[in-house]
Design a protein around this motif. Sequence first.
Motif, short mmCIF file in Angstrom:
data_model
loop_
_atom_site.label_atom_id
_atom_site.label_comp_id
_atom_site.label_asym_id
_atom_site.label_seq_id
_atom_site.Cartn_x
_atom_site.Cartn_y
_atom_site.Cartn_z
N ILE A 221 44.50 24.86 49.09
CA ILE A 221 43.63 25.66 49.96
C ILE A 221 43.43 27.06 49.38
O ILE A 221 42.29 27.56 49.34
CB ILE A 221 44.21 25.74 51.40
N GLY A 222 44.49 27.68 48.94
CA GLY A 222 44.40 29.03 48.37
C GLY A 222 43.49 29.06 47.16
O GLY A 222 42.69 29.98 46.98
N LYS A 223 43.59 28.05 46.30
CA LYS A 223 42.77 27.99 45.09
C LYS A 223 41.29 27.88 45.45
O LYS A 223 40.44 28.56 44.87
CB LYS A 223 43.20 26.83 44.21
N ILE A 224 40.96 27.03 46.42
CA ILE A 224 39.55 26.88 46.82
C ILE A 224 39.03 28.16 47.45
O ILE A 224 37.92 28.62 47.13
CB ILE A 224 39.38 25.67 47.75
N LEU A 225 39.81 28.77 48.35
CA LEU A 225 39.37 30.03 48.96
C LEU A 225 39.21 31.12 47.90
O LEU A 225 38.26 31.91 47.94
CB LEU A 225 40.37 30.48 50.04
N TRP B 245 40.36 44.18 41.73
CA TRP B 245 41.81 44.35 41.69
C TRP B 245 42.43 43.85 43.00
O TRP B 245 41.74 43.65 44.00
CB TRP B 245 42.19 45.82 41.44
N LEU B 246 43.74 43.68 42.96
CA LEU B 246 44.51 43.33 44.16
C LEU B 246 45.95 43.77 43.96
O LEU B 246 46.38 44.01 42.83
CB LEU B 246 44.44 41.84 44.46
N GLY B 247 46.67 43.88 45.04
CA GLY B 247 48.10 44.16 44.99
C GLY B 247 48.87 43.06 45.71
O GLY B 247 48.39 42.53 46.72
N PHE C 265 50.78 32.65 41.66
CA PHE C 265 49.44 32.11 41.88
C PHE C 265 48.39 32.93 41.14
O PHE C 265 47.56 32.38 40.42
CB PHE C 265 49.13 32.09 43.39
N TYR C 266 48.43 34.25 41.31
CA TYR C 266 47.40 35.09 40.66
C TYR C 266 47.51 35.04 39.14
O TYR C 266 46.49 35.01 38.46
CB TYR C 266 47.47 36.53 41.19
N GLU D 45 48.20 41.72 35.03
CA GLU D 45 49.00 42.80 35.62
C GLU D 45 48.66 44.11 34.91
O GLU D 45 48.66 44.17 33.69
CB GLU D 45 50.49 42.50 35.47
N VAL D 46 48.37 45.16 35.72
CA VAL D 46 47.98 46.45 35.13
C VAL D 46 48.85 47.61 35.60
O VAL D 46 48.66 48.74 35.16
CB VAL D 46 46.49 46.77 35.39
N GLY D 47 49.79 47.35 36.49
CA GLY D 47 50.63 48.44 36.96
C GLY D 47 51.19 48.17 38.34
O GLY D 47 51.37 47.03 38.75
N VAL D 48 51.44 49.28 39.05
CA VAL D 48 52.03 49.23 40.38
C VAL D 48 51.05 49.85 41.36
O VAL D 48 50.33 50.79 41.04
CB VAL D 48 53.38 49.99 40.40
N HIS D 49 51.04 49.31 42.58
CA HIS D 49 50.16 49.81 43.63
C HIS D 49 50.96 49.98 44.92
O HIS D 49 51.87 49.19 45.20
CB HIS D 49 49.01 48.82 43.86
#
Length: 161
Positions: A83-87, A104-106, A116-117, A124-128
């Motif tokens: 489900i997560g992959k389709i969404l 982007w996302l955190g 998953f991501y 990965e680009v850092g910390v948020h």
Amino acid sequence: MIYREAEIKDIAQIQVVRNAVKENRLSDPALVPDKDVVEYITNRGKGWVCETENKIVGFSIVDLIDNNVWALFIDPDFEAKGIGKILHHKMMDWYFVHTKEKIWLGTEPNSRAEKFYRMQGWTEVGVHGKGEIKFEMSYKTWSDGHVRLIKRQKQKIIKIN
């Protein structure tokens, strides 16, 4: 399973899913009021839901203004069913039709979401925020991933025939 665009009438069930998750939990559910969900699915971007038997079991929301994934959550009873992959795919396809800006996302470190991501091609680009991992994805990375997916699907079809 039915996948469709999120509507205002879905917000109560979206909130149930959001507050049922085991990882990336809100410290206080009041931090994401219904009015914020309305804003994100009607003005800032768009959302999608997965429902079965009139029950929402997953949702995703993307923000075109801040170029980020605002939410992607699955009811724990429905995890590991694709489900997560389709969404994720519906959300990302829509996003990159409307902009070619990097997104982007955190997410919580050492979580299923982190794995998953990474599997979906995020970098990965850092910390948020409060120690979340910050990921980014470019249009090129997303579109290159689609080309590889289509080639794999064609190879499977050829092997079947």
